[in-house]
Design a protein around this motif. Sequence first.
Motif, PDB file in Angstrom:
ATOM      1  N   LEU A  41       1.017  -1.562  -0.307  1.00 53.40           N
ATOM      2  CA  LEU A  41      -0.183   0.052   0.347  1.00 53.40           C
ATOM      3  C   LEU A  41       0.745   0.825   0.189  1.00 53.40           C
ATOM      4  N   THR A  42       0.398   2.353  -0.634  1.00 54.45           N
ATOM      5  CA  THR A  42       0.406   4.197  -0.324  1.00 54.45           C
ATOM      6  C   THR A  42       0.472   4.290   0.772  1.00 54.45           C
ATOM      7  N   ASP A  48      -5.929   5.896   3.997  1.00 54.22           N
ATOM      8  CA  ASP A  48      -6.996   4.544   3.974  1.00 54.22           C
ATOM      9  C   ASP A  48      -7.953   4.504   5.132  1.00 54.22           C
ATOM     10  N   GLN A  49      -7.150   3.119   5.322  1.00 55.23           N
ATOM     11  CA  GLN A  49      -7.633   2.121   6.371  1.00 55.23           C
ATOM     12  C   GLN A  49      -7.814   2.269   7.428  1.00 55.23           C
ATOM     13  N   LEU A  50      -6.337   3.248   7.796  1.00 60.47           N
ATOM     14  CA  LEU A  50      -6.836   3.552   9.198  1.00 60.47           C
ATOM     15  C   LEU A  50      -7.860   4.778   9.269  1.00 60.47           C
ATOM     16  N   ALA A  51      -8.592   5.669   8.507  1.00 55.02           N
ATOM     17  CA  ALA A  51      -9.702   6.148   8.660  1.00 55.02           C
ATOM     18  C   ALA A  51     -10.793   5.261   8.797  1.00 55.02           C
ATOM     19  N   ARG A  52     -10.571   4.436   7.722  1.00 54.29           N
ATOM     20  CA  ARG A  52     -11.804   2.870   7.913  1.00 54.29           C
ATOM     21  C   ARG A  52     -11.833   2.225   9.555  1.00 54.29           C
ATOM     22  N   PRO A  85       4.788   7.898  11.007  1.00 51.88           N
ATOM     23  CA  PRO A  85       4.153   9.950  10.620  1.00 51.88           C
ATOM     24  C   PRO A  85       3.313   9.237   9.640  1.00 51.88           C
ATOM     25  N   GLU A  86       3.530   9.009   8.547  1.00 52.43           N
ATOM     26  CA  GLU A  86       3.616   9.370   7.234  1.00 52.43           C
ATOM     27  C   GLU A  86       2.663   9.670   6.807  1.00 52.43           C
ATOM     28  N   ALA A  87       1.996   8.086   7.374  1.00 50.95           N
ATOM     29  CA  ALA A  87       0.689   7.594   7.712  1.00 50.95           C
ATOM     30  C   ALA A  87      -0.237   8.448   8.209  1.00 50.95           C
TER      31      ALA A  87
END
Length: 129
Positions: A41-42, A48-52, A85-87
Motif C-alpha cells: 500500500l501507498t 485510508d485504511q486507518l480512517a476506515r 508518522p507519514e500515514a
Amino acid sequence: MERDAHARANTEQLRLLLEDLELTTAQARPEYTAPMHPAALTVAEIADQLARIYAADQSLSDDVPTPEERTALADYLGCHEEIRPEAWAAWVVDLNPADWDAAEYWLDFEFVEPCPEARPPSAQPRPRH
C-alpha cells in the motif's frame, strides 16, 4: 440431465475455489478485492485504511475490517515505525481538528501493536474489537 449435474458440480467447485482465495468477500464488498498486504500500500492507502478502521471502531461506520486486516496493518505499522508518522500526516488532513487527539491516541495506543518479533514470548496480543 447429466449436463445439469455437471454444471452444478462445476459451479460448486468454482464457489469453493473463490472462497479459498477469499474472493467471495470481493463480491460482497466491491471495493475489497484481496487480503490486505500493507507493504504493497501507498502511504495514502494506509491512511485510508486507518480512517476506515478508526470509523468502524468509533461506531461511525459499519465497514468493519476483518481481524486479519486489523492485525496485518497494526503489525506492519508496529514493525515499520518510520511509516506511522507519514500515514498519520496523510490521514490527519481529512480529520476534523477536534478529533486529532483522540485519533492519534487510538493510532498509537489502541491500534498499533509492537512488532511481533519484538514482543516477549509471554505477551498476548490485545483483544481486537
